[in-house]
Design a protein around this motif. Structure first.
Motif, short mmCIF file in Angstrom:
data_model
loop_
_atom_site.label_atom_id
_atom_site.label_comp_id
_atom_site.label_asym_id
_atom_site.label_seq_id
_atom_site.Cartn_x
_atom_site.Cartn_y
_atom_site.Cartn_z
N THR A 14 47.53 38.65 29.80
CA THR A 14 47.15 40.06 29.75
C THR A 14 47.44 40.79 31.05
OG1 THR A 14 44.91 39.46 30.39
CG2 THR A 14 45.32 39.71 28.05
N SER A 15 47.43 40.07 32.18
CA SER A 15 47.55 40.77 33.46
C SER A 15 48.82 40.38 34.19
CB SER A 15 46.30 40.51 34.31
OG SER A 15 46.07 39.13 34.46
N GLY A 16 48.73 40.01 35.48
CA GLY A 16 49.85 39.82 36.39
C GLY A 16 51.17 39.31 35.83
N GLY A 201 41.28 44.45 39.71
CA GLY A 201 41.82 43.10 39.91
C GLY A 201 40.80 42.05 39.50
N THR A 202 41.28 40.84 39.24
CA THR A 202 40.37 39.75 38.88
C THR A 202 39.27 39.63 39.92
OG1 THR A 202 42.22 38.59 37.86
CG2 THR A 202 40.26 37.28 38.33
N ILE A 203 38.04 39.48 39.47
CA ILE A 203 36.91 39.40 40.41
C ILE A 203 36.78 37.95 40.85
CG2 ILE A 203 34.44 39.86 40.72
CD1 ILE A 203 34.74 41.94 38.40
N VAL A 225 34.60 49.32 39.27
CA VAL A 225 35.35 48.06 39.32
C VAL A 225 35.91 47.75 37.93
CG1 VAL A 225 35.27 45.58 39.84
CG2 VAL A 225 33.85 47.18 41.15
N VAL A 226 37.20 47.43 37.88
CA VAL A 226 37.84 46.99 36.63
C VAL A 226 38.49 45.64 36.89
CG1 VAL A 226 39.50 47.52 34.81
CG2 VAL A 226 38.34 49.39 36.01
N GLY A 227 38.02 44.59 36.20
CA GLY A 227 38.63 43.28 36.42
C GLY A 227 37.89 42.18 35.70
N LYS A 228 38.62 41.12 35.40
CA LYS A 228 38.05 39.96 34.72
C LYS A 228 37.10 39.21 35.66
CE LYS A 228 39.59 35.56 32.78
NZ LYS A 228 40.76 34.66 32.70
N LYS A 229 35.93 38.85 35.14
CA LYS A 229 34.92 38.19 35.96
C LYS A 229 35.15 36.67 36.02
CE LYS A 229 31.49 41.72 34.83
NZ LYS A 229 30.35 42.07 33.98
N THR A 230 34.96 36.11 37.21
CA THR A 230 34.98 34.66 37.38
C THR A 230 33.61 34.25 37.95
OG1 THR A 230 35.75 34.70 39.68
CG2 THR A 230 37.45 34.79 37.96
#
Length: 366
Positions: A14-16, A201-203, A225-230
Motif C-alpha cells: 500500500t505504501s513505499g 509515515g509509518t509510526i 498524524v497519518v500512518g500505519k501503527k507499529t
C-alpha cells in the motif's frame, strides 16, 4: 521494447515500495506508449487497476509452486520475449534460461545494514543475501538517491560505474487541484483543526514521531498524524496520555490518496524528523502541496527537501520545537519557503523521471 517487472509490490504493497512500483509503470506507459510493459505476479489486486487499463500494460500470471518468484519469474519473463527484466524492490530472480535478457534492479535503501536494531537477525541476513545476489547479477542498479548509491558502494561492494541514480516522484494526486467541495468534505470528515502541523509515515522508531510530540508539548500547536501503527505507537500513546495531550494530537485512519493530498495542502507545516531514509517520498508530497517542510539534516533528506526546507537535528526535540515555532508564527516565511520548495520539486515530476528511466533502458539494450 518489451519490459517485464516483478509486480509483487505493485499489486500488494500500500505504501513505499508499492507506490514506487505503480508510479514507475504509470509514467513509463504514459510517456513511452510505444513499448509493452508486463506485470509478472501470481495474482493481481485492485491496486493499480487504473494502470492496467492502459493498452500497453499487461498482467501475466507467473508459474505456480513454492519459491516460484525466486526460481521461475525470470524464465517467465524470457518466455514473454522481454528485452529487460526490472526488479523494483531490491530483488532479482535466481534462475534464468539461455535466452538473452537484460536485468535491472532498483535498490531503495540499506537501512537494515545501517540500523540493524530495527530488524530481526533473520531478516537482516535474508535481505543482505538477496540484495548482494541481485546487485551481482544485474546489468545496472538504480539507486533512488545519492545516499543509497553511497551505501550500495560501501556495503555491497559494487563498482560505482554499475549504479545510476534516478529519483522517484510521488502519486499524481499531490499535483492535482481538488475542488473546494472535496476540500471541505475532507476537513469535516476528519474533523481537522483550523491550523495544524502534519506528520505522515509509518509510526515506527526510525521515523521519530515521539520527538515531534515532545516538541509541541506545552504549546497550543495541533499535530495531525497519518500512518500505519507499529509497536512503537504505544510509546507515543503513553507520552500523550501522561502529558494530557489527547486533544492536541490527532491520528487519522482510512485516508485515501486524494484525501491525503488535501490534508497536506491544509497543513501549515509538514514535519518529518526521520533518523534515516533511502529517499523520503513524504517530503516530495509536501513540496508538491506547497507546504513548508521541517526535516532532518541526515541521510538523503536534504536531497529530497532542497535548499528551502528547514533542517533540524532529529535527536533534539528542542531544535524541532524552535523551528516549528519560528515557522508557525511567520506566515510570510512559510509562504516564501513553500513557493521556493515548489520550484525545486519540479525535478521530481513524472516526465523527467520517465525520460531518465527510458534512457537507461535504451542504453543497456543497445
Amino acid at each position: 521494447m518489451k519490459i517485464a517487472f516483478d509486480a509483487k509490490r505493485f499489486f500488494h504493497n500500500t505504501s513505499g515500495l508499492g507506490n514506487y512500483s505503480r508510479d514507475l509503470v504509470r509514467i513509463l506507459s504514459t510517456y513511452f506508449p510505444e513499448n509493452e510493459y508486463i506485470l509478472l505476479n501470481k495474482n493481481k489486486s485492485e491496486r493499480g487497476a487504473d494502470i492496467l487499463e492502459n493498452p500497453n500494460v499487461h498482467f501475466v500470471e507467473t508459474s505456480k509452486g513454492s519459491m516460484a518468484r525466486q526460481f521461475k519469474t525470470g524464465i517467465d519473463a524470457q518466455k514473454q520475449n522481454a528485452d529487460i527484466f526490472h526488479g523494483l524492490s531490491g530483488e532479482l530472480p535466481l534462475r534464468w534460461d539461455k535466452k538473452p535478457i537484460k536485468k535491472i534492479v532498483t535498490i531503495h535503501d540499506l537501512i537494515f545494514v545501517r540500523y540493524p536494531q530495527y530488524y530481526s537477525f533473520f531478516d537482516r541476513k535474508i535481505h543482505l543475501w538477496k540484495f548482494k545476489k541481485a546487485a551481482n547479477s544485474a546489468d545496472k542498479i538504480i539507486a533512488i538517491s545519492e545516499q543509497t548509491k553511497r551505501d550500495i558502494i560501501q556495503f555491497l561492494k559494487v563498482p560505482e560505474s554499475k549504479i545510476e541514480v534516478i529519483y522517484q516522484g510521488c502519486h499524481k494526486a499531490f499535483k492535482e487541484q481538488q475542488s473546494d467541495d472535496f476540500i471541505q468534505q475532507t476537513r469535516s470528515k476528519f474533523n481537522l483543526p483550523e491550523r495544524f502541523i502534519l506528520n505522515v509515515g509509518t509510526i515506527e522508531h526510525r521515523k521519530n514521531l515521539l520527538s515531534v510530540v515532545k516538541a509541541i508539548k506545552d504549546t497550543e500547536i495541533p499535530l495531525v498524524v497519518v500512518g500505519k501503527k507499529t509497536k512503537y505507537f504505544q510509546k507515543i500513546a503513553n507520552f500523550i496520555q501522561k502529558n494530557k495531550m489527547e486533544k492536541q494530537v490527532h491520528f487519522l485512519e482510512g485516508v485515501s490518496m486524494d484525501e491525503l493530498a488535501i490534508v497536506y495542502k491544509l497543513a501549515d507545516i509538514f514535519v518529518y524528523p526521520s533518523f534515516f531514509e533511502g529517499f523520503g517520498i513524504p517530503l516530495i508530497e509536501a513540496l508538491f502541496s506547497k507546504t513548508v517542510t521541517v526535516t532532518s539534516n541526515t541521510s538523503c533528506l536534504p536531497e529530497a527537501g532542497g535548499p528551502d526546507s528547514v533542517y533540524i537535528d532529529p535527536n533534539s526535540h528542542l531544535d524541532i520545537q524552535s523551528k516549528i515555532k519560528f515557522l508557525w508564527d511567520n506566515e510570510s516565511e512559510r509562504t516564501r519557503r513553500a513557493d521556493k520548495g515548489f520550484d525545486f520539486v519540479q525535478k521530481f515530476n513524472d516526465e523527467p523521471i520517465a525520460e531518465e528511466l527510458m534512457t537507461l533502458y535504451r542504453k543497456i539494450i543497445s
